[in-house]
Motif scaffolding. Structure first.
Motif, PDB file in Angstrom:
ATOM      1  N   LEU A  10     -14.405  11.859  -6.571  1.00 57.69           N
ATOM      2  CA  LEU A  10     -13.588  11.061  -5.664  1.00 57.69           C
ATOM      3  C   LEU A  10     -12.403  10.416  -6.333  1.00 57.69           C
ATOM      4  O   LEU A  10     -11.419  10.091  -5.689  1.00 57.69           O
ATOM      5  CB  LEU A  10     -14.461   9.980  -5.019  1.00 57.69           C
TER       6      LEU A  10
ATOM      7  N   ALA B  56      -8.693   9.824  -4.178  1.00 58.51           N
ATOM      8  CA  ALA B  56      -8.584   8.536  -3.495  1.00 58.51           C
ATOM      9  C   ALA B  56      -7.174   8.325  -2.967  1.00 58.51           C
ATOM     10  O   ALA B  56      -6.194   8.567  -3.640  1.00 58.51           O
ATOM     11  CB  ALA B  56      -8.963   7.412  -4.447  1.00 58.51           C
TER      12      ALA B  56
ATOM     13  N   SER C  85      -8.449   3.767   0.518  1.00 58.25           N
ATOM     14  CA  SER C  85      -9.344   3.098  -0.424  1.00 58.25           C
ATOM     15  C   SER C  85      -8.595   2.077  -1.277  1.00 58.25           C
ATOM     16  O   SER C  85      -9.156   1.530  -2.222  1.00 58.25           O
ATOM     17  CB  SER C  85     -10.018   4.131  -1.332  1.00 58.25           C
TER      18      SER C  85
ATOM     19  N   THR D  79     -18.236   3.584  -6.229  1.00 55.65           N
ATOM     20  CA  THR D  79     -18.790   4.093  -4.983  1.00 55.65           C
ATOM     21  C   THR D  79     -20.308   3.914  -5.014  1.00 55.65           C
ATOM     22  O   THR D  79     -20.863   3.341  -5.952  1.00 55.65           O
ATOM     23  CB  THR D  79     -18.449   5.580  -4.798  1.00 55.65           C
TER      24      THR D  79
ATOM     25  N   TYR E 282     -15.867   6.899  -8.826  1.00 54.44           N
ATOM     26  CA  TYR E 282     -14.985   5.793  -8.487  1.00 54.44           C
ATOM     27  C   TYR E 282     -13.849   6.274  -7.596  1.00 54.44           C
ATOM     28  O   TYR E 282     -13.357   7.391  -7.744  1.00 54.44           O
ATOM     29  CB  TYR E 282     -14.373   5.174  -9.757  1.00 54.44           C
ATOM     30  N   ASP E 283     -13.436   5.414  -6.674  1.00 55.24           N
ATOM     31  CA  ASP E 283     -12.163   5.605  -6.002  1.00 55.24           C
ATOM     32  C   ASP E 283     -11.084   5.045  -6.910  1.00 55.24           C
ATOM     33  O   ASP E 283     -11.191   3.918  -7.413  1.00 55.24           O
ATOM     34  CB  ASP E 283     -12.136   4.867  -4.659  1.00 55.24           C
TER      35      ASP E 283
ATOM     36  N   ASN F  87      -7.037   4.045  -7.598  1.00 52.38           N
ATOM     37  CA  ASN F  87      -5.765   3.721  -6.961  1.00 52.38           C
ATOM     38  C   ASN F  87      -4.800   3.122  -7.970  1.00 52.38           C
ATOM     39  O   ASN F  87      -5.189   2.294  -8.801  1.00 52.38           O
ATOM     40  CB  ASN F  87      -5.971   2.720  -5.821  1.00 52.38           C
TER      41      ASN F  87
END
Length: 513
Positions: A19, A23, A27, A425, A431-432, A434
């Motif tokens: 993920l 992302a 998110s 998550t 992990y997401d 960003n």
């Protein structure tokens, strides 16, 4: 994230990245802009500590004569402190009023003793009989030798105490990058443990590393008297290739004698890969018994194929009751004929057996394919590296006491020019991801490639640090933009209305030859 046929058909290589690679805006964490702290110098390493006068931010700055810039330039190396760091918002910070320089305040122009300060932390209250900070100094391009010092910040003169000055007694100049504090000989006084390296591209010195500790002098403490030195790992028994950059200390075996985890950035087993190693006192002994020639420390390489390791933190990432090692490597961009391992954030999980010296530590990639923003053709110099430091944190300070809430991770990109927040998550090790800050987005497209009249490219994120504010104990992130001469303060406190929009995670194309 919506699952579509297109998502399902992506290559297996991308699927492995989980993920974190996919992302998007849905998110994006709820983070808000709190302040911009303008500084008269280049912020590099930052650290938030609890001082007698409240939470304070300590920041280092270095800009020695740069061999990459024709003609060169120089600015003063220094350490500064900003008291009450959580109280600043919007534009209410004034460096001339709200910040204090704490190194070389009595030095005449051109006689500064501070040289390339790196890691800096507040000393524990029981280390010395006054409030102090410890500073590790020196690095690979400085012609002056590094040093490890302690500064009395309660003293108006900010008196500096020498722990060790490299180059003394004709020894080879070295530098210090990091340190920890621990009572190494059981005398009731905490000592200082550090790593040092000799690598200097100007002088042509070969890389070697050493793990050393310095005995607390107690009542004999004096500003100009170095602390008694003890070598733990280094010298001919390891081919002079001991650890050299970052270290952490933790009692993994729960026997009262902690182990030391270290990085070998310059002194790995190959040019392509450094290593992360763990060292322990001999069974039944303590660290004061260790002598590299007579009674060496136990040791094991726990990671040796992840490129050049940079920073480490010991933290329980998946909340299983056992600590993990959060690590970053430090890799070149994709435009150079260098090893193919990209920059990444990864975790080393303790062996299920608990045998930390014999069994393998499982590796989990948390964020992959981090690349420095490439320089324009003709200005590549010595190259760029990324990422920098990764730090586990909680959106609320009290969440760390929860049995089920896993920490977030903030990642400073160094010369990738970005800052990532990794959100855990429900699945362990996923992990997401960003981007909450990008130099090119903040200052304008192409900033990381555009040089100023002084030959400076705004492209570097320093060491991001975390504190918790006094209202609702929400996390604050301090993002130093090195060449931009400012620290951006982002917060998870919703009372601040300017929400930060996440930025697409892109890397500019390689320059034309």
């Amino acid at each position: 994230m919506k699952i579509t046929i297109k998502n399902i058909l992506v290559s297996s290589a991308l699927v492995v990245q989980s993920l974190a690679s996919f992302a998007g805006g849905d998110s994006c964490p709820a983070v808000y802009k709190k302040a911009e702290i303008k500084l008269p110098f280049n912020p590099a390493f930052t650290e938030v500590d609890r001082f007698y006068d409240g939470h304070g931010l300590t920041v280092t700055s270095f800009y020695n004569k740069d061999i990459r810039v024709p003609g060169g330039f120089a600015e003063r190396d220094l350490v500064a402190r900003i008291p009450w760091i959580n109280d600043y918002y919007s534009d209410n910070f004034d460096a001339s009023r709200d910040m204090e320089i704490i190194t070389d305040i009595d030095a005449a122009p051109g006689t500064s003793r501070t040289v390339w300060p790196n890691g800096v932390k507040r000393a524990p209250v029981d280390l010395v009989p006054f409030e102090a900070i410890i500073v590790a100094q020196g690095f690979l391009r400085t012609p002056a030798p590094g040093r490890l010092t302690l500064i009395n910040i309660s003293d108006p003169l900010k008196t500096e105490y020498v722990i060790h000055q490299s180059g003394m007694d004709g020894t080879m100049p070295t530098f210090y990058h990091d340190f920890v504090v621990h009572d190494m000989d059981g005398d009731g006084k905490r000592d200082i443990v550090s790593l040092r390296s000799s690598f200097n591209v100007i002088l042509g010195t070969p890389p070697f590393g050493e793990l050393v500790w310095f005995k607390n002098p107690g009542d004999a403490l004096s500003p100009n008297t170095a602390w008694e030195e003890h070598l733990l790992v280094g010298g001919p028994t390891v081919g002079f290739k001991g650890p050299d950059t970052h270290l952490e200390i933790h009692d993994f075996e729960n026997d009262g004698i902690p182990e030391i985890v270290t990085t070998h950035f310059f002194t790995g087993d190959s040019q392509a890969h450094g290593k992360i190693a763990i060292y322990g006192a001999p069974v039944g002994k303590n660290w004061a018994d260790v002598n590299p020639m007579i009674m060496p420390a136990r040791s094991a390489t726990i990671s040796g194929d992840q490129g050049l390791p940079f920073d480490i933190q010991i933290v329980d990432l998946n909340k299983d009751g056992r600590v993990d090692i959060l690590a970053t490597n430090h890799q070149p961009d994709a435009c150079r004929p260098f090893p193919t391992v990209p920059g990444r954030v990864y975790a080393l999980e303790m062996p299920e057996s608990g045998d930390i010296f014999q069994d393998a530590w499982p590796v989990h990639i948390l964020l992959d394919n981090i690349r420095p923003q490439p320089s324009l053709a003709g200005t590549q110099g010595l190259g760029r590296l990324a990422p920098g430091k990764a730090t586990a944190f909680y959106m609320r300070q009290f969440d760390k006491y929860s049995y089920y809430k896993k920490p977030h991770i903030v990642v400073g990109g160094d010369e990738a020019g970005k800052v990532w927040v990794l959100t855990p998550t429900h699945n362990d090790w996923e992990y997401d991801s960003n981007v909450i800050f990008d130099i090119n987005h903040h200052y304008g497209e192409g900033t990381t490639q555009t040089t100023t009249a002084a030959g400076v490219t705004v492209s570097t994120i320093g060491a991001v640090s975390v504190s918790y504010d006094n209202l609702f104990a929400r996390a604050n992130l301090f993002i130093p933009v090195f060449e931009g001469k400012e620290i951006l303060v982002y917060t998870f406190n919703r009372r601040y209305r300017e929400r930060v929009a996440c930025v697409e995670d892109t890397v500019l194309a390689c320059p034309a030859p």
